[in-house]
Every structure is written in structure tokens, then in C-alpha cells.
Design an enzyme around this catalytic site. Structure first.
Site, PDB file in Angstrom:
ATOM      1  N   LYS A 179     -13.403   8.015  -0.093  1.00 20.71           N
ATOM      2  CA  LYS A 179     -12.380   9.393   0.090  1.00 20.71           C
ATOM      3  C   LYS A 179     -11.878   8.411  -1.462  1.00 20.71           C
ATOM      4  O   LYS A 179     -10.657   8.535  -0.894  1.00 20.71           O
ATOM      5  CB  LYS A 179     -12.312   9.648   0.975  1.00 20.71           C
ATOM      6  CG  LYS A 179     -11.792  10.887   1.481  1.00 20.71           C
ATOM      7  CD  LYS A 179     -11.323  11.778   0.106  1.00 20.71           C
ATOM      8  CE  LYS A 179      -9.271  11.787   0.458  1.00 20.71           C
ATOM      9  NZ  LYS A 179      -8.876  12.332  -0.662  1.00 20.71           N
ATOM     10  N   GLU A 255      -1.349  -0.185   1.955  1.00 24.72           N
ATOM     11  CA  GLU A 255      -0.683  -0.488   0.068  1.00 24.72           C
ATOM     12  C   GLU A 255      -0.431   0.648   0.261  1.00 24.72           C
ATOM     13  O   GLU A 255      -0.963   1.482  -0.340  1.00 24.72           O
ATOM     14  CB  GLU A 255      -2.322  -0.841  -0.433  1.00 24.72           C
ATOM     15  CG  GLU A 255      -1.378  -2.132  -1.663  1.00 24.72           C
ATOM     16  CD  GLU A 255      -1.362  -1.597  -2.935  1.00 24.72           C
ATOM     17  OE1 GLU A 255       0.104  -0.601  -2.604  1.00 24.72           O
ATOM     18  OE2 GLU A 255      -1.543  -1.804  -3.215  1.00 24.72           O
ATOM     19  N   CYS A 289       1.755   1.037  -8.461  1.00 25.46           N
ATOM     20  CA  CYS A 289       2.758   0.275  -7.151  1.00 25.46           C
ATOM     21  C   CYS A 289       3.760  -0.560  -7.528  1.00 25.46           C
ATOM     22  O   CYS A 289       4.886  -0.956  -6.646  1.00 25.46           O
ATOM     23  CB  CYS A 289       1.856   0.340  -6.212  1.00 25.46           C
ATOM     24  SG  CYS A 289       0.644   1.795  -5.607  1.00 25.46           S
ATOM     25  N   GLU A 386      10.645   5.407  -5.942  1.00 26.44           N
ATOM     26  CA  GLU A 386       9.009   5.014  -7.129  1.00 26.44           C
ATOM     27  C   GLU A 386       9.470   5.886  -8.135  1.00 26.44           C
ATOM     28  O   GLU A 386       8.892   7.297  -8.381  1.00 26.44           O
ATOM     29  CB  GLU A 386       7.992   5.380  -6.213  1.00 26.44           C
ATOM     30  CG  GLU A 386       7.511   3.490  -6.073  1.00 26.44           C
ATOM     31  CD  GLU A 386       5.790   3.846  -5.902  1.00 26.44           C
ATOM     32  OE1 GLU A 386       5.344   2.660  -5.567  1.00 26.44           O
ATOM     33  OE2 GLU A 386       5.594   4.771  -5.022  1.00 26.44           O
TER      34      GLU A 386
HETATM   35  C1  SIN Z   1      -0.801  -0.364  -7.483  1.00 23.83           C
HETATM   36  O1  SIN Z   1      -0.915   0.469  -7.489  1.00 23.83           O
HETATM   37  O2  SIN Z   1      -1.030   0.078  -6.444  1.00 23.83           O
HETATM   38  C2  SIN Z   1      -2.076  -1.440  -7.661  1.00 23.83           C
HETATM   39  C3  SIN Z   1      -2.035  -1.619  -9.044  1.00 23.83           C
HETATM   40  C4  SIN Z   1      -2.283  -2.897  -9.005  1.00 23.83           C
HETATM   41  O3  SIN Z   1      -3.897  -4.283  -8.738  1.00 23.83           O
HETATM   42  O4  SIN Z   1      -1.965  -4.021  -9.959  1.00 23.83           O
END
Ligand code: SIN
Length: 484
Positions: A179, A255, A289, A386
Site C-alpha cells: 500500500k 520504522e 527520518c 521532526e
Molecule cells: C527514511 O527516511 O525513512 C529512510 C531513509 C533511508 O533509508 O536512508
């Protein structure tokens, strides 16, 4: 537009067929650079999502019964096709996501590297024979695929977050429903088209497009057939999924968000630290992230570091991703720009110093200037949330204990970065940081061969590396009795 026009798909992929929604509804996919509509894709409803789950469930027995080597062969074919179509896939990604073409090409290679890695891991899934507790018994631990997997993936990495989940799932013998984000379904559909070419049987890999993520999530969570959900995205949604998975006791990998500290000690190579900060902070316009969110610089070198990073920030070219000279593309939408504006305004109102940038960019409504603020205090919103935009936020510190305490003072725990030339410190500080991943003297930690994931509210589980396979395997204990 594309060399292989067939890669621009405008239907979902379920049970080996390109399908529209039962309702006939569709939604538009737009280019964040200028708001232009690229195409429309089906807005699948609960009944359609259920069909995809049924397809994956029906395909599971035959797929999991294949040898690992047979599954690996198909994964390798898929990998080769992805690389052979790198340019088209990168262009599609830039058009729907906004990131500069050079980054999209890099992401396609990064995405392919997960397929290659897990194709190689597939035949190395070993169980154990365990010394028994009684002489007439033999004890085995078998590794078996968990079953149907739902991969719910974000818009910031439209290809790599799919292959990082799907390649190990397929290698382990699971079947999958993907998805993708409603903002970036086209890359996912193109990957499915290449998987179809690679020869995966019908139902093994399905892509459902929908503008109603909550409704699709509801069907996935309530289905007893789905045995595992792997999600990359916000901590808020991750918590909802974790709660929702409880009723059917599904395996869950998450994650989630980060709030990465980037710590520069006074013994650091400052030039390397500046380049590391640029790489970590401004990749994907700050929309990862693992982007440096809180930059802590020792007070003895803070001004020099700040001046140098300000200079580098000013060199970054802002423009549409399709322009080869762009370093920073648009943000995903206007809401993202509004959030960055709010964080910068809060910091400035509370005394931070603006060194460069600080406004929307003249390129258009989704662009924000590469920005640097110094004099940040820990309580400011920009250090608590963030940022997800091209803004560097710098504060100073006096000693190691203090900076470790401040860096750990967050509910997040995804990535952290440390710059130092002292050997003992380069061990001590990563060990003390409450994070799933620590980069020492580097701002780039992402690779298929390493375990990616967070602690605290940044997630559960690891992706990539040999550990990434475990997420899709159950351990079955078999006790053979009566062995005289
Ligand atoms: C992410 O921002 O979720 C992953 C970044 C990455 O794999 O470097």
C-alpha cells in the site's frame, strides 16, 4: 516522457491483473513541483483491498513451497530489470515526489540493492538442531515464512522503502500486498510492472492504490489472513497500526519518526562535519527520518562550524527535481511548507538567530529556502519535532555528559551522528546514545547491508542486513520423540 512508456501504470496490480476500483473511483497523482496532474489511479475500497488479501493468501502455499533458490532467481531478475530501467524509474519518482533526479537515481540503485541482498540471503535461512534435554528426543528449530505481509510505505522514499520490506518478505516465502503512499503510487506500480516481467506468479506481489489509507488499513488490520504489517511513516500512524494489530495478534515492524542529534565535538574535523551535516540534513530537502534535526556543536568550535555550514547552505541550488542542477526540490505539499514556516517562526520568536534563508522560496508554493538558524534552545519546537524540511538548527554544548543527556532527552531514537577524532570517544558516545543507529564521522548511514531501525517511539524491528530477514520468519520448534 518515459523511454518505456509501459512503466507509467494507471491501474492497481492485484492477482497478476491491472485492475480498477470496484466503485470506478480514481484519484489524481500530482507533481509537487508545479501541482500539475500526472495521471489518475484507482481509489480502491475495502472490497478491493479484501480481494488483494485473498489473492496473496491463495498464492502463499505454492510460493512458500518453492525452493529458496527458485525465489532468489526471480528476485535477481527483478533486480536486473529495476537497474535496466533506472532512468525511467528515477524520472517517475522525481515527477511524483519532487526529489532531484540525481537523488532519484541514487534511490533506485539503493532500492535495487535490497533486492540483490535478499536474493542472496534467501538460500541462507538456517534453522537449528538443538542438543536435547532427554536422550530419546531430538529438537529442531525450523524457520518458516510468516504468511501474507502488508507493506505500508511512505512518500519520501517511494522505491527503497518498498524493496526494503518486499524483497526479504518474498525471499522468505511470504506473499505481499503493498500500500504505497497516495502521493507516490506511480513508482510502486512501475516496480510491480517489472516484477510482473520478472515472472513472479499471480498474487505473490500486489499493489493497492487508495486515497483512503485509514479504510485500507482497517481492512488489513482486521483480516486474520494478514500475518504481518511492516510500516514506514509517522509515529502517530505507527501507534494506530500497533493498536489495530492487537486484535488479530499480527507481527508488526515499524520504522517511525526521528529527531536525530548531530554532535560535533571540538576535536572533530570541521570540514568533514560540515559536509556530513549537508549530506544528512539536506538529502531529499530534509524529508528523511534520519535527517540531522538537532545540531549540537561544542562551544569552542560553534561559530566556525556555523559560518562554514551557512556558506555551504547558501551554495545549494533550489529548483524542480527534473532540472539536473537542482540540489533541493520542492517539499511534498503546501502543508509541509507551512509546518517548516511554523517551526522557523517559533524559533525566531524565541530568540534564535537566522543565518540564511528563512522564507518560502520564489520558485513556488511548495519550495522553501535552505535555511540555517543558530542559538536554538532545547525547548523550542524545532528541537522537539521532526522538521522534515531544509532547515539546519544549531545549538552549543560544553561537555560530553551534557550533550549525551540532551541528545537522549527525546521520545525518539532512530539515528544519531557524532563527529570526533578521539578514539575512545568514538566508542563511548555511540554506546551511550539511545538510538538504533549511530553514524560516527559520517552523515550517510543508509545501506542494504546494515540493520536500519529505531528504539523508543522511533520503531520496532530492523530492515536490511541479515536481521531484516528475521522480520518475515517464524521459528517453529519440532520435538522428535521415541528415538531409542
Ligand atoms: C527514511 O527516511 O525513512 C529512510 C531513509 C533511508 O533509508 O536512508
Amino acid at each position: 516522457m518515459l523511454a518505456v512508456e509501459d512503466l507509467l501504470r494507471d491501474n492497481a496490480f492485484v492477482n497478476g491483473h491491472w485492475v480498477s476500483a470496484d466503485s470506478g473511483d480514481r484519484f489524481a497523482v500530482t507533481n509537487p513541483a508545479d501541482g500539475a496532474e500526472l495521471t489518475t489511479v484507482p481509489d480502491l475500497g475495502p472490497k478491493d483491498v479484501d480481494s488483494a488479501i485473498n489473492a496473496a493468501e491463495a498464492a502463499f502455499p505454492a510460493w512458500s513451497a518453492r525452493t529458496a533458490a527458485q525465489r532468489a532467481t526471480l528476485l535477481r531478475r527483478w533486480h536486473d530489470l529495476v537497474l535496466a530501467n533506472e532512468e525511467d524509474l528515477a524520472l517517475l519518482m522525481t515527477l511524483e515526489q519532487g526529489k532531484p533526479l540525481k537523488e532519484s537515481r541514487g534511490e533506485i540503485r539503493y532500492a535495487a540493492s535490497f533486492i540483490a541482498w535478499f536474493a542472496e540471503e534467501a538460500p541462507r535461512v538456517y534453522g537449528d538442531i538443538i542438543p536435547p534435554h532427554m536422550t530419546d528426543k531430538r529438537i529442531l528449530a525450523l524457520k518458516q515464512p510468516v504468511g501474507v505481509v502488508a507493506a505500508i510505505t511512505p512518500w519520501n522514499f517511494p522505491a527503497a522503502m518498498i524493496t526494503r520490506k518486499v524483497a526479504p518478505a518474498l525471499a522468505a516465502g511470504c506473499t505481499v500486498i503493498i500500500k504505497p503512499s497516495e502521493f507516490t503510487p506511480l513508482t510502486a506500480l512501475a516496480l510491480a510492472r517489472l516484477a510482473e516481467d520478472a515472472g513472479f506468479p499471480a498474487g505473490v506481489l500486489n499493489v493497492i492504490t487508495t486515497a483512503d489509507a485509514a479504510a485500507a488499513g482497517e481492512v488489513i488490520l482486521s483480516s486474520p489472513a494478514v500475518r504481518k504489517v511492516s510500516f514506514t511513516g509517522s509515529t502517530r500512524v505507527g501507534k494506530l497500526l500497533l493498536r489495530g494489530a492487537a486484535d488479530t495478534v499480527k507481527r508488526v515492524s515499524l520504522e517511525l519518526g526521528g529527531n536525530a542529534p548531530f554532535i560535533v565535538f571540538d576535536d572533530a574535523d570541521l570540514e568533514a562535519a560540515v559536509e556530513g551535516a549537508v549530506a544528512s540534513k539536506y538529502r531529499n530537502a530534509g524529508q528523511t527520518c534520519v535527517c540531522a534535526n538537532r545540531i549540537y556543536v561544542h562551544e569552542r568550535v560553534a561559530e566556525e562550524f556555523t559560518v562554514r555550514l551557512t556558506g555551504r547552505t547558501r551554495t545549494l541550488q533550489v529548483g524542480p527535481g527534473v532540472d539536473e542542477s537542482s540540489d533541493i526540490g520542492p517539499l511534498i505539499n503546501e502543508a509541509a511548507v507551512a509546518k517548516v514556516e511554523r517551526l522557523v517562526a517559533d524559533a525566531r520568536d524565541r530568540g534564535a538567530t537566522l543565518r540564511t534563508g528563512g522564507s518560502r522560496h520564489a520558485m513556488g508554493r511548495t519550495y522553501y529556502e535552505p535555511t540555517l538558524l543558530s542559538g536554538i534552545e532545547d525547548g523550542m519546537d524545532i528541537f522537539q519535532e521532526e522538521i522534515f524540511g531544509p532547515v539546519s538548527a544549531i545549538t552549543t554544548f560544553r561537555d560530553e555528559d551534557e550533550v549525551i543527556r540532551r541528545a537522549n532527552d527525546t521520545r525518539y531514537g532512530l539515528a544519531a551522528y557524532v563527529y570526533t577524532r578521539e578514539n575512545a570517544r568514538s566508542w563511548r558516545v555511540p554506546e551511550a546514545l539511545e538510538y538504533g543507529m549511530v553514524g560516527v564521522n559520517t552523515g550517510m548511514i543508509s545501506t542494504a547491508v546494515a540493520p536500519f531501525g529505531g528504539v523508543k517511539e522511533s520503531g520496532i524491528g530492523r530492515e536490511g542486513s541479515k536481521y531484516g530477514m528475521d522480520e518475515y520468519l517464524e521459528t517453529k520448534y519440532v520435538c522428535l520423540g521415541g528415538i531409542e
